[in-house]
Design an enzyme around this catalytic site. Structure first.
Site, mmCIF file in Angstrom:
data_model
loop_
_atom_site.group_PDB
_atom_site.id
_atom_site.type_symbol
_atom_site.label_atom_id
_atom_site.label_comp_id
_atom_site.label_asym_id
_atom_site.label_seq_id
_atom_site.Cartn_x
_atom_site.Cartn_y
_atom_site.Cartn_z
ATOM 1 N N GLN A 1 -2.670 -11.306 -2.535
ATOM 2 C CA GLN A 1 -2.052 -10.118 -3.103
ATOM 3 C C GLN A 1 -1.247 -10.461 -4.354
ATOM 4 O O GLN A 1 -0.733 -9.552 -5.013
ATOM 5 C CB GLN A 1 -1.123 -9.457 -2.067
ATOM 6 C CG GLN A 1 -1.874 -8.943 -0.863
ATOM 7 C CD GLN A 1 -0.970 -8.398 0.233
ATOM 8 O OE1 GLN A 1 -1.097 -8.741 1.391
ATOM 9 N NE2 GLN A 1 -0.045 -7.532 -0.147
ATOM 10 N N ARG B 1 3.572 -4.307 5.635
ATOM 11 C CA ARG B 1 3.910 -2.989 5.104
ATOM 12 C C ARG B 1 5.390 -2.707 5.353
ATOM 13 O O ARG B 1 5.767 -1.635 5.813
ATOM 14 C CB ARG B 1 3.028 -1.949 5.816
ATOM 15 C CG ARG B 1 2.466 -0.921 4.895
ATOM 16 C CD ARG B 1 1.296 -0.186 5.517
ATOM 17 N NE ARG B 1 0.891 0.901 4.662
ATOM 18 C CZ ARG B 1 -0.230 1.585 4.788
ATOM 19 N NH1 ARG B 1 -1.075 1.274 5.743
ATOM 20 N NH2 ARG B 1 -0.508 2.565 3.962
ATOM 21 N N CYS B 2 6.229 -3.717 5.059
ATOM 22 C CA CYS B 2 7.595 -3.649 5.539
ATOM 23 C C CYS B 2 8.600 -3.582 4.417
ATOM 24 O O CYS B 2 9.777 -3.450 4.684
ATOM 25 C CB CYS B 2 7.901 -4.869 6.375
ATOM 26 S SG CYS B 2 7.999 -6.352 5.372
ATOM 27 N N GLU C 1 4.328 2.150 1.695
ATOM 28 C CA GLU C 1 4.852 1.676 2.978
ATOM 29 C C GLU C 1 5.779 2.656 3.671
ATOM 30 O O GLU C 1 6.202 2.403 4.799
ATOM 31 C CB GLU C 1 5.572 0.344 2.772
ATOM 32 C CG GLU C 1 4.602 -0.736 2.332
ATOM 33 C CD GLU C 1 5.293 -1.990 1.873
ATOM 34 O OE1 GLU C 1 6.276 -1.860 1.134
ATOM 35 O OE2 GLU C 1 4.851 -3.077 2.260
#
Lengths: 793, 291, 175
Positions: free
Chosen positions: A221, A368-369, A738
Site C-alpha cells: 500500500q 481499516r483503523c 474507514e
C-alpha cells in the site's frame, strides 16, 4: 459555454469505474498473475511453536528434492546481515528465525524451487528441533515479574514492556473526577482481528545482475516507503530499486508493513539470479501478518448528574505480539488513540497507555483503523452508552448534550486535536428519524412483555483522517505529505500519477474526476497511474483514509498550477492581457466578450505549438501537499437488533448510517466504501476474531476458524448524507474509507446492550457470538475477554 | 495449498474401483465429491499414494423412492441433488431440511451425500440425519455387498467401518410407518461454519400417534449422538406440549458437548433442547393443520 | 498440447507420471499433460495462463476460485485438473463475447459491485449459474446463492444490486 461537470465526469458524478473494465473481464494484474521469464517459486516454512529455542535445522533433505534451487535459513540470512530488519516503529523483526521463534507461524526457512508444489514438498522435508519455552499470550502474562523474556535479542529490553505513553492533563482530570456527581467505569477488550483482504501478500523479486537494478512487484500500500526501507536493508542504492504495486486485491492496512517474505524473496533473487515469486497462502497471511486491535481498556467518565461529561480518563494496554511492527506516525506510540471523544465537548482528559510483547503475530495497527482510531471511537461510544445507562439518561440525549455545537468550531479537543467543522446533531437527528427512535421505547417494552428482546444502539463520532501535517506526523522520519504529477498532452488528454496506492478504492476513476473539476478535461481523457516508484512521485501510500485528504488535495493543487499556466497561454491566444481572462469549466474567455474564448484543449495544443515569448513549452507540473490539518468526517450509525433469548442469536432488523465526509467526489464510490466498512463492523461485532490458546496456538489462522460474514448474514444498510465541506481542503473533501469500520461496531454492541438493559448486563466483549449473549442473559453478568478455547468440561 | 504426490485412476465400474483399492493395500482412497478429501490433501492432513475417482462410473447418481417410501441414494448424488428433489422433500423432510444447510451452495454442487457420511465428521449433517432416520450404508467389496447400520458404520471421528477395499455404493433410508415428518436445525454463526450444535429429527406418525422417533445430534460430542432412546418418550402417543418438553430435556441430557470457543457445554445442551422443542412444535402445529 | 510450467521453468523430472487430459475451456478444447495432484485452479492460472480465476484461501471457504463445471458452480481449488477430463469449464474469460460484455459483467460495473476485483470473477460466475436457473431472483435468493463467495470490500449490497440489474437486462433481452 461552460461544460456540464457531471457529463464530463467531474466531482459529484457517480462515474462508473475505469478499473472495472479489466476486473470484470478477469484481466486484473495482481502480483500472482505476473509471470517473468525464468521465474522460481518460494515457499516459507513456519514455526508450529509459539515460543521455542531453535536447537537445530536440517535442510539437507530439502536440497535433495528435484527442482529445488535454493534453501535459505536464518543462519544464511545472518551471514548477509539480513536475519533481522527494522520495523516501521523503530523496532527490529526477525526475517528468518535464528536463535528462537517467538510466535506460532514465524518464518523459519524458505525453499525456492521450480514450482510451488515442489517448494512445498521440500519444505516438508526440513527438520527443525525446537526446545519449548514458556508461552505468553496476553499482556497480563507479559507484565508479570516472572514472565519469560520474549525479546532477549534486544539490548536494553529487560522486560516485555515496549512503551509507556501518556497525553492530557492528569491533575486537571483528577480534579474533575473528584468533583463529579458520578463516575461511570467500563473495562473492555477490543479483540484481535485481522484485515484479511481476499488477496494475500506476495512479491516477485527480480534482481538484474547485468544492470544492478532490483525490481520488486509486491503487494504494498506504500511502495515508496518500501523502496526507502529496502535501500536501507539491502544496501542497494535507492535509484537502483524499483517497487511496483500492480493491482491489489484489498489491503485494509494489511499490506503496509514490510514482511519477511519480501526480504527473503529479494535475497533469493540475488542469489539465484532469477526472478523469485513468493505468494503467501491464507494461513500464512492470517497467522503472521499485520493484525488490528487487541487492546484492553479501563475507561472512566466523570459525570454531572444530568449527563454532562466533566472529564475522561482512559488507560489502554495493547498487545503487539513478538515484534513492535505497528505502521503508524512515529511520534504516537498508540497511534491516534487520543482522538477519542473529539466529537464531544470535554473540558479535560487524561490517557495513559502501555504496550507489551507477547508470543503472537506482530503488529496492532492495521485493519481499516486509521491508526487506532477504531479503538478510540469504540471505547468512546461504549463508555458513553454505559454512562447513559448508569444515570438512566436516554442514549441519544446524552450525546446531544455533550456534542461540540455547530458554531463552536474550530474546537481544540482535550487531547489537543483541532477539529474544524461538524454538524453532529444534524447527523444524529437524521439517524434517529430514520430508525424510528421516537416510537421505539414503547415498541421495545411491548415486545419484551411478549418475550422478544429488541434493542437500538447508537454510535456517533468524528475522526481524524488524512495524516498528516509535517509538524506532527512522520513515519521513520519521512514526513507524511503526498503528491501528484500531471502532464497534459497536445490533444488535451492527460496522464496523472500520484504517490497514493489504492487497493480497490477507485483512484483511477476518482482522481480523474478532480482533474475534470479543476480543468474541464473530461475524466475519460485522463489516465491515472499509481504504484510504480520509477514513475510515480514520492508519496506515503494509501492507508488510514489519507488519500483523498492528502493525495487528492495534491491532485487539485497540481491541476490549479496547470490552469494557471494555461491562463497565460489563453491570454496569448486571445491576444488580451491575463487580467482580462475569466475561467469557466473547460474554457477561458474574455471578460468583456463571453463568446470569445479558447478551450483547455486549445491551450494544450498551443503549449506545444504556439507559445508566448518567455514561456516554457509543455503543460505539466507536480504538487507535493503538506496538509495543514487532518480532516474530520463524522457519522452517526444506528443499529436496531433483535435477540432470540433461547439461543442468543441476534439479527439486525435495520441499520442506518449517516455520514458526512465533506464534498463527495464520486457518491457511488463513497457509498461503496461505507457499506464495505459497515460489513467489517458487523463482522467484528458478531463473529470475526483471532485468539490464542494457552500453548500459543493461533485460533483463527484459516477461514474455517476466522469467520467472515457472507452475503447471507450481512445486513442491508440505509445510507444518508450530510455535507459539511472541509474548510482547509482544496476541494472541501474529507477521508471516508474507514469511517464505517471505526464507528460501526459500537452501534451493534450498544444495540445488544440496549436489548439486555433489563438484565443488568453492561458489557459483552466482541465478538458477540450467540453463546456469549445467551450466557449474559442467563447470568446477568458482563461477558469479557476471549472465548475459551480449550476443550473440556 | 499443494497436495503431495499421488497416483490417480478413473475406473469405469465399481468392480474396477475395488480392484484398485485391493491393489493399493490400504494406501488408496476413494474420491467422489472431493469436498472433504481434497481440502485435507491440500493441507497435507492426508497423503494417500493413490486416488480412485468414482466420477466416471455411470449409474451412481440416482435417488430412488420406492412405493413403500424407502429411499436409496446412490454414491454420486450431490448435496444439491438432495436439496432440489421435490419428491425427497415430500418423502423425507428431514433430508430436505438438512440439505440446504450442508456447507455452502457451491460446495453442494459437488460434494456427495454418501461421501459425506463416509467422512464421519462428528459435526457432519448427513451422519446425523442418517442416524435419526435409521438408515444404513450398502458397501461393496471383492466378495459382494453388505449392509451396515449407521451405528456400526461410524466408529469414531473420521473413522468408518469400511474395509480398505470396500466402497459405499448407496445409502438406504427405510420405509416409514405411516407418514414421515421431521426437520433439521443447525446453529452456525455463518454459512459454511461448523455446527455449534445441530439436531436431526425424523418421526413416523400413524393414526395421530408417533410410532417411531429418531433424533440424532451433531457437534455435541466426539461423534454423532444417537438420541433415539431419549426420544422414546414420544413414542406411542400424539405429540403434545408435555411430550415435546420431556423429549427436549431427555435429548439434551443425551448430548455429550464439550466447552470450546463456540460455547460452553451447558450452552450447547440448551441449543439442543431449544431445537428439539422447536422442530417438534413445528411438526405438531402442521399436523394439527393437516388434521 | 503443453505441459505445465514449460514456459517458465524446465519441465518436471520425467519420472513423475502425468496424465493427458482434454478439457473444454470456454468452448475451446485444451489438451495438457498434468500431474494428478495439480489443482484445476492452478491448471487454469499457470498452465493455461488464464489468471482471471483467483485463489483466496486454503480451506475451500472463499469461492474466489469459482468456475462453472458442466454449467454448475464449483470451487476450482478443490477439484483436481485430471477430474475435468472430458468436461467443460467456463471461466470469467468466457463471459464476454468477442463484441459484448455479459449482462452480469455490465451489471457489476453499473451498480458498483466490485472494489478490488479479487472476488469478482467467482462472484459473477456464481451469479450466472443462479440466473440461468432463476431468472427473477429475490434479494434473499441472490444472497443465499452467493453465500459461498466471500467479499471483503463491498459489503455485498451492491453485488446484490448488480445481479438484480443483470437479471432485469437478461429478462428483457430474452423477450
Amino acid at each position: 459555454m461552460a461544460l456540464d461537470e457531471i457529463k464530463i465526469g467531474g466531482m459529484g458524478a457517480s462515474r462508473r469505474r475505469v478499473e472495472d473494465n479489466r476486473f470484470i473481464r478477469g484481466k486484473g494484474n495482481y502480483v500472482d498473475d505476473i509471470v517473468l521469464p525464468g521465474m522460481l517459486h518460494m515457499e516459507i516454512l513456519r514455526s508450529p511453536m509459539a515460543h521455542a529455542r531453535i536447537k537445530s535445522i536440517d535442510v539437507s533433505a530439502a536440497w535433495e528434492v528435484p527442482g529445488v534451487r535454493l534453501v535459505l535459513t536464518g543462519e544464511m540470512m545472518a551471514a548477509r546481515n539480513l536475519a533481522w530488519m527494522p520495523t516501521l516503529s523503530y523496532d527490529t523483526q526477525a526475517v528468518l528465525a535464528t536463535d528462537k521463534v517467538r510466535f506460532q507461524g514465524q518464518e523459519v526457512a524458505a525453499v525456492i524451487a521450480d514450482d510451488p508444489y515442489i517448494a512445498k514438498d521440500a519444505c516438508q522435508k526440513i527438520v527443525v528441533e525446537y526446545e519449548a519455552l514458556p508461552v505468553i499470550v496476553n499482556p497480563f502474562q507479559s507484565m508479570e515479574a516472572s514472565a519469560a523474556l520474549i525479546r532477549d535479542d534486544k539490548e536494553n529490553q529487560p522486560t516485555n514492556k515496549i512503551f509507556d505513553w501518556e497525553i492530557g492533563d492528569k491533575d486537571g482530570t483528577d480534579k474533575a473526577f473528584a468533583a463529579a456527581d458520578h463516575v461511570s467505569k467500563l473495562e473492555l477488550h477490543y479483540p484481535r482481528s485481522h484485515p484479511s483482504p481476499m488477496e494475500t501478500c506476495g512479491s516477485i523479486a527480480d534482481f538484474n545482475r547485468a544492470t544492478g537494478k532490483l525490481t520488486v512487484y509486491m503487494t504494498s500500500q506504500a511502495p515508496h516507503i518500501v523502496r526507502a526501507a529496502v535501500a536501507m536493508v539491502a544496501e542497494l542504492p535507492e535509484h537502483m530499486i524499483r517497487i511496483v504495486s500492480p493491482d491489489l486485491g484489498g489491503g485494509f492496512g494489511n499490506k503496509v508493513p514490510i514482511y519477511p517474505g519480501y526480504v527473503v524473496s529479494i535475497l533469493a533473487s540475488i542469489l539465484t539470479e532469477r526472478p523469485v515469486k513468493w505468494i503467501e497462502d491464507k494461513t500464512g497471511n492470517l497467522i503472521s501478518t499485520g493484525f488490528g486491535r487487541d487492546v484492553y481498556l479501563k475507561g472512566e467518565l466523570a459525570l454531572r448528574k444530568d449527563g454532562k461529561i466533566l472529564g475522561v480518563r482512559m488507560n489502554t494496554i495493547s498487545d503487539h505480539g513478538a515484534f513492535y511492527a505497528d505502521a503508524q506516525p512515529s511520534k504516537f506510540k498508540i497511534g491516534l488513540m487520543h482522538s477519542t471523544f473529539a466529537a464531544y465537548d470535554i473540558p479535560v482528559a487524561h490517557l495513559t497507555s502501555s504496550g507489551y510483547y507477547t508470543n503472537k503475530a506482530p503488529g496492532g495497527v492495521a485493519y481499516r483503523c486509521s491508526f487506532r482510531v477504531t479503538e478510540a471511537m469504540f471505547f468512546q461510544e461504549r463508555m458513553v452508552q454505559a454512562a447513559a445507562d448508569d444515570l438512566g439518561i436516554d442514549q441519544a440525549e446524552i450525546r446531544r448534550m455533550n456534542f461540540v455545537k455547530d458554531d463552536d468550531f474550530p474546537h481544540r479537543t482535550a487531547f489537543g486535536f483541532l477539529t474544524d467543522s461538524g454538524q453532529y446533531e444534524k447527523c444524529l437527528n437524521i439517524g434517529l428519524e430514520a430508525i424510528g427512535y421516537s416510537t421505539f421505547k414503547q415498541e421495545q417494552e411491548e415486545a419484551r412483555k411478549r418475550g422478544r428482546l429488541l434493542g437500538i444502539g447508537i454510535s456517533t463520532m468524528t475522526e481524524p483522517l488524512g495524516a498528516g501535517n509535517s509538524k506532527e506526523y512522520d513515519i521513520l522520519g519521512i514526513k507524511m505529505f503526498d503528491s501528484a504529477e500531471l502532464r497534459v498532452h497536445m490533444s488535451g488528454k492527460a496522464i496523472l500519477r500520484t504517490g497514493a496506492m489504492n487497493q480497490g478504492q477507485g483512484h483511477q476513476t476518482t482522481w480523474a474526476q478532480i482533474v475534470a473539476h479543476e480543468l474541464g478535461i473530461p475524466a475519460d481523457d485522463v489516465t491515472v497511474e499509481e504504484g510504480d516508484t520509477d514513475t510515480a512521485p514520492f508519496g506515503m501510500g494509501t492507508y488510514a483514509s489519507r488519500s483523498t485528504p492528502v493525495a487528492g488535495a495534491a491532485v487539485a493543487m497540481v491541476s490549479r498550477k496547470i490552469r494557471a499556466k494555461a491562463r497565460k497561454i489563453a491570454a496569448h491566444l486571445l491576444e488580451v492581457s491575463e487580467e482580462d481572462i475569466e475561467w469557466e469549466l473547460g474554457r477561458f474567455y474574455v471578460r468583456s466578450n463571453h463568446e470569445r474564448g479558447v478551450t483547455i484543449q486549445d491551450c494544450a495544443m498551443a503549449a506545444y505549438s504556439n507559445l508566448p515569448d518567455g514561456l516554457e513549452p509543455g503543460l505539466e507540473n507536480n504538487a507535493y501537499y503538506d496538509p495543514p490539518n487532518l480532516t474530520w468526517p463524522f457519522a452517526c450509525y444506528i443499529a436496531k437488533i433483535e435477540i432470540d433469548p433461547e439461543t442468543g442469536v441476534w439479527d439486525v432488523l435495520q441499520f442506518v448510517a449517516v455520514d458526512d465526509c465533506g464534498v463527495r467526489i464520486n457518491p457511488m464510490v463513497v457509498e461503496g466504501q461505507i457499506m464495505g466498512g459497515l460489513t467489517e463492523a458487523y463482522a467484528m461485532a458478531s463473529m470475526q476474531y483471532q485468539t490464542y490458546d494457552e500453548e500459543g496456538n493461533c485460533i483463527g489462522s484459516n477461514y474455517m476458524d476466522y469467520l467472515l460474514p457472507t452475503a447471507w448474514e450481512t445486513p442491508g444498510f440505509e445510507l444518508y448524507e450530510v455535507v459539511t465541506p472541509c474548510p482547509h481542503h482544496p476541494i472541501g473533501a474529507k477521508g471516508i474509507g474507514e469511517c464505517a469500520t471505526v464507528g460501526g461496531p459500537a452501534a451493534f454492541v450498544n444495540a445488544v446492550m440496549d436489548a439486555l438493559k433489563h438484565t443488568g448486563v453492561r458489557n459483552i466483549d466482541m465478538p458477540m457470538m450467540p453463546n456469549r449473549v445467551y450466557e449474559a442473559i442467563q447470568t446477568g453478568k458482563d461477558i469479557g475477554g476471549m472465548p475459551p478455547v480449550r476443550s473440556g468440561d | 495449498m499443494y497436495p503431495s504426490r499421488f497416483g490417480y485412476e478413473a475406473p469405469k465400474s465399481i468392480e474396477e474401483a475395488i480392484g484398485y483399492l485391493t491393489a493399493g493395500a490400504g494406501e488408496a482412497k476413494i474420491l467422489a465429491g472431493g469436498q472433504s478429501l481434497v481440502p485435507m490433501l491440500k493441507l497435507r492432513f492426508a497423503a494417500p499414494e493413490m486416488l480412485i475417482d468414482l466420477n466416471s462410473i455411470p449409474g451412481l447418481d440416482y435417488i430412488n423412492i420406492a412405493a413403500d417410501g424407502s429411499i436409496r441414494i446412490g454414491a454420486l448424488v450431490r448435496h444439491e441433488g438432495i436439496e432440489r428433489s421435490e419428491e425427497l422433500q415430500a418423502a423425507q423432510p428431514t433430508l430436505a431440511a438438512a440439505a440446504s444447510l450442508v456447507a455452502d451452495p457451491i460446495v453442494r454442487t459437488r460434494g456427495t451425500f454418501v461421501g459425506s457420511v463416509c467422512h464421519a465428521d462428528p459435526q457432519g449433517d448427513w451422519a446425523a440425519a442418517m442416524t435419526a432416520l435409521g438408515g444404513h450404508i450398502v458397501a461393496q467389496g471383492p466378495k459382494g455387498t453388505r449392509e451396515i447400520a449407521m451405528k456400526d458404520f461410524v466408529l469414531g471421528p473420521f473413522q468408518n467401518s469400511l474395509a480398505f477395499n470396500e466402497i459405499a455404493i448407496e445409502a438406504v433410508i427405510p420405509a416409514p410407518q405411516g407418514t414421515a415428518v421431521g426437520s433439521y436445525l443447525k446453529l452456525e454463526r455463518r454459512v459454511g461454519d461448523f455446527a455449534t450444535a445441530s439436531v436431526a429429527v425424523a418421526l413416523n406418525i400413524q393414526g395421530g400417534n408417533v410410532v417411531r422417533a429418531g433424533i440424532a445430534l451433531a457437534g455435541v460430542g466426539g461423534r454423532t449422538i444417537d438420541a433415539t432412546e431419549a426420544a422414546s418418550v414420544l413414542v406411542g402417543k400424539p405429540l403434545s406440549a408435555e411430550t415435546i418438553q420431556a423429549a427436549a430435556e431427555a435429548v439434551a441430557a443425551a448430548a455429550e458437548p464439550r466447552t470450546d470457543h463456540r460455547g460452553s457445554s451447558d450452552y450447547k445442551r440448551q441449543i439442543v433442547k431449544t431445537f428439539v422443542s422447536r422442530i417438534l412444535t413445528g411438526i405438531a402445529n402442521s399436523e394439527q393443520k393437516v388434521a | 498440447m503443453s505441459s505445465l510450467y514449460d514456459e517458465v521453468t524446465p519441465t518436471p523430472p520425467s519420472d513423475v507420471p502425468t496424465r493427458r487430459v482434454t478439457i473444454d475451456v470456454n468452448g475451446e478444447p485444451r489438451t495438457v499433460d498434468v500431474e494428478p495432484r495439480l489443482l484445476l485452479a492452478h491448471l487454469l492460472r499457470q498452465g493455461l495462463k488464464m489468471t482471471g480465476t483467483h485463489t483466496g484461501c486454503d480451506t475451500t471457504n472463499c469461492g474466489a476460485c469459482t468456475v462453472l463445471f458442466d454449467g454448475r458452480p464449483i470451487k476450482s481449488c478443490t477439484m483436481l485438473a485430471v477430474q475435468a477430463d472430458g468436461h467443460s469449464v467456463e471461466t470469467v474469460e468466457g463471459l464476454a463475447s468477442a463484441s459484448e460484455l455479459h449482462p452480469i459483467q455490465e451489471g457489476f460495473k453499473q451498480e458498483h459491485g466490485l472494489h478490488c476485483g479479487f472476488c469478482t470473477p467467482g462472484m459473477m460466475l456464481a451469479a450466472k449459474a443462479l440466473l440461468e436457473e432463476n431468472p427473477n431472483p429475490t434479494e434473499d435468493e441472490i444472497r443465499w446463492a452467493l453465500s459461498g463467495n466471500l467479499c471483503r470490500c463491498t459489503g455485498y449490497q451492491n453485488i446484490v444490486k448488480s445481479v438484480l440489474w443483470a437479471a432485469e437486462k437478461m429478462r428483457a433481452e430474452s423477450n
